[in-house]
Design a protein around this motif. Structure first.
Motif, PDB file in Angstrom:
ATOM      1  N   LEU A   1     -10.919  -3.283  24.142  1.00  0.00           N
ATOM      2  CA  LEU A   1      -9.602  -2.678  23.991  1.00  0.00           C
ATOM      3  C   LEU A   1      -8.722  -2.848  25.223  1.00  0.00           C
ATOM      4  O   LEU A   1      -7.527  -3.093  25.112  1.00  0.00           O
ATOM      5  N   ARG A   2      -9.286  -2.681  26.421  1.00  0.00           N
ATOM      6  CA  ARG A   2      -8.462  -2.813  27.629  1.00  0.00           C
ATOM      7  C   ARG A   2      -9.317  -3.113  28.847  1.00  0.00           C
ATOM      8  O   ARG A   2     -10.212  -2.372  29.203  1.00  0.00           O
TER       9      ARG A   2
ATOM     10  N   ASN B   1      -2.593  -0.735  21.689  1.00  0.00           N
ATOM     11  CA  ASN B   1      -3.050  -1.149  23.012  1.00  0.00           C
ATOM     12  C   ASN B   1      -1.954  -1.168  24.069  1.00  0.00           C
ATOM     13  O   ASN B   1      -2.214  -1.470  25.233  1.00  0.00           O
ATOM     14  N   GLU B   2      -0.704  -0.833  23.691  1.00  0.00           N
ATOM     15  CA  GLU B   2       0.343  -0.701  24.691  1.00  0.00           C
ATOM     16  C   GLU B   2       0.212   0.612  25.460  1.00  0.00           C
ATOM     17  O   GLU B   2       0.974   0.883  26.385  1.00  0.00           O
ATOM     18  N   THR B   3      -0.774   1.428  25.087  1.00  0.00           N
ATOM     19  CA  THR B   3      -0.990   2.702  25.770  1.00  0.00           C
ATOM     20  C   THR B   3      -1.064   2.529  27.282  1.00  0.00           C
ATOM     21  O   THR B   3      -0.492   3.297  28.032  1.00  0.00           O
ATOM     22  N   PHE B   4      -1.771   1.528  27.752  1.00  0.00           N
ATOM     23  CA  PHE B   4      -1.947   1.324  29.188  1.00  0.00           C
ATOM     24  C   PHE B   4      -1.150   0.129  29.703  1.00  0.00           C
ATOM     25  O   PHE B   4      -1.434  -0.390  30.779  1.00  0.00           O
TER      26      PHE B   4
ATOM     27  N   VAL C   1     -14.381  -0.835  31.904  1.00  0.00           N
ATOM     28  CA  VAL C   1     -13.649  -1.514  30.831  1.00  0.00           C
ATOM     29  C   VAL C   1     -13.747  -0.682  29.555  1.00  0.00           C
ATOM     30  O   VAL C   1     -14.807  -0.123  29.252  1.00  0.00           O
ATOM     31  N   LEU C   2     -12.650  -0.610  28.796  1.00  0.00           N
ATOM     32  CA  LEU C   2     -12.604   0.212  27.594  1.00  0.00           C
ATOM     33  C   LEU C   2     -12.944  -0.604  26.354  1.00  0.00           C
ATOM     34  O   LEU C   2     -12.357  -1.669  26.113  1.00  0.00           O
ATOM     35  N   TYR C   3     -13.894  -0.070  25.555  1.00  0.00           N
ATOM     36  CA  TYR C   3     -14.320  -0.703  24.309  1.00  0.00           C
ATOM     37  C   TYR C   3     -14.250   0.314  23.172  1.00  0.00           C
ATOM     38  O   TYR C   3     -14.101   1.522  23.401  1.00  0.00           O
ATOM     39  N   SER C   4     -14.397  -0.185  21.937  1.00  0.00           N
ATOM     40  CA  SER C   4     -14.620   0.711  20.818  1.00  0.00           C
ATOM     41  C   SER C   4     -16.001   1.336  20.960  1.00  0.00           C
ATOM     42  O   SER C   4     -16.810   0.919  21.800  1.00  0.00           O
TER      43      SER C   4
END
Length: 376
Positions: free
Chosen positions: A179-180, A142-145, A169-172
């Motif tokens: 996720l973010r 999750n450090e991607t963004f 918003v980002l989810y699975s």
């Protein structure tokens, strides 16, 4: 006339960069849909541009300053499996971007591992939105963004087997993992959807707009870093009518009721003094992170453990009362609490010395004065 000359010069420079670098630039279309033309007011078109992934940094270096209201639209073409592409300078905040990714193979992944600590994924501070294609099926973590401080929206193409998005918003894919939540999404209130069971590492960290977060009854797990750096939050809210749920709020503060853990004190909650409720045994990592108003914290007599960074950057904190029940204080628990001058301990000096505590528990500050046998 001077402005027109500047625009023409900018186009010539972009063309020169394309020639010498081999970038594959797509057709440039203005807001009226006319190819390669100005819209009559002298404004330069904002794309979309198509750029080969390995030439993205060169292309971005030729962009002029712009604003969030007129972001450059860039489609990144990367037909080869593997990492996303070269790093964009993380300290260059002049370019506001909307990036889409195409032509990935099925085993492609968003991966920041090849870049320096400050670059992470290769997406810089100025990114405001991103579209993840259906062929991207994994993120390194999750450090991607993490460094995308201006990110307002994450979208996912239909039929992506691993990710989904809703309201930016980002989810699975099945929405069980959040996720973010973008750092610059400007909603003041966020209700975690009922499908979500897990709030992943850093999932909502760093958003400065949220003032209230509503926790759904089915939530099973919150990572300690989930809400770190959310500087405007005044309250967490749970549904008091639902029995046997894991997370509860007490006066807007978030707790794990089953495991007796304190998770998050709202960074912008009113009040200068706070007493941890009876029954709570552990103070989780980042529980009081960047509290803006607290000057004194009183731990209840059941608290046994203070995790690392629990009081990180509590700038106004002057004192804390620690009970005899505490057996562990982890590394950097009071890091950068610049005004912490007093620790009031309810036991003897011998009992204090017996606590399993880090010598670095007060990193970056002078060690506070300890008062033993405190009874107030």
């Amino acid at each position: 006339m001077q402005k027109i000359k500047t625009i023409i010069f900018s186009f010539l420079m972009l063309g020169f960069i394309a020639v010498i670098s081999g970038c594959n630039f797509g057709t440039k279309v203005d807001t009226n849909g006319d190819e390669g033309n100005n819209n009559g007011s002298g404004n330069q078109s904002k794309g979309p541009f198509t750029v080969e992934c390995n030439e993205l940094e060169t292309f971005l270096s030729g962009l002029e300053r712009t604003t969030k209201s007129e972001p450059y639209e860039i489609i990144v073409s990367h037909p080869v499996k593997g990492v996303l592409g070269p790093a964009i300078a993380a300290n260059d905040s002049r370019k506001y971007l909307r990036l889409s990714f195409t032509n990935y193979t099925e085993d492609s992944s968003i991966n920041y591992a090849a870049y320096t600590e400050m670059d992470y994924i290769g997406i810089d501070y100025s990114l405001i939105s991103i579209v993840i294609p259906k062929t991207v099926i994994s993120m390194e973590n999750n450090e991607t963004f993490y460094l995308c401080f201006n990110l307002e929206k994450i979208e996912v193409e239909t039929d992506n087997p691993k990710f989904s998005s809703k309201d930016g918003v980002l989810y699975s894919d099945n929405e069980t993992h959040l996720l973010r939540y973008p750092k610059s999404k400007k909603d003041l209130e966020f209700k975690i959807p009922d499908m979500v069971e897990y709030l992943d590492d850093l999932a909502a960290s760093g958003n400065d707009y949220l003032t209230k977060i509503i926790i759904n009854p089915g939530l099973k797990y919150i990572d300690g870093f989930t809400f770190s750096g959310c500087s405007s939050i005044k309250e967490f809210k749970t549904d008091s009518t639902v029995a046997n749920k894991k997370y509860i709020d007490i006066d807007g503060v978030l707790f794990d009721d089953q495991n007796k853990i304190m998770y998050a004190y709202p960074a912008n909650k009113d009040g200068k003094e706070y007493t941890v409720p009876d029954g709570i045994k552990k103070i989780e990592t980042y529980s009081f992170y960047e509290s803006q108003n607290l000057e004194k914290v009183i731990l209840s007599d059941q608290v046994t453990k203070i995790y690392s960074l629990a009081f990180n950057y509590c700038d106004k904190l002057l004192s804390i009362v620690i009970p005899v029940s505490v057996t562990t204080i982890e590394d950097e628990a009071f890091r950068s609490c610049d005004n912490l001058t007093n620790i009031y301990y309810r036991g003897t000096q011998e009992q204090w010395n017996a606590i399993n505590k880090s010598n670095n528990m007060c990193k970056d500050i002078n060690f506070p004065t300890i008062t033993y046998n405190y009874s107030n």
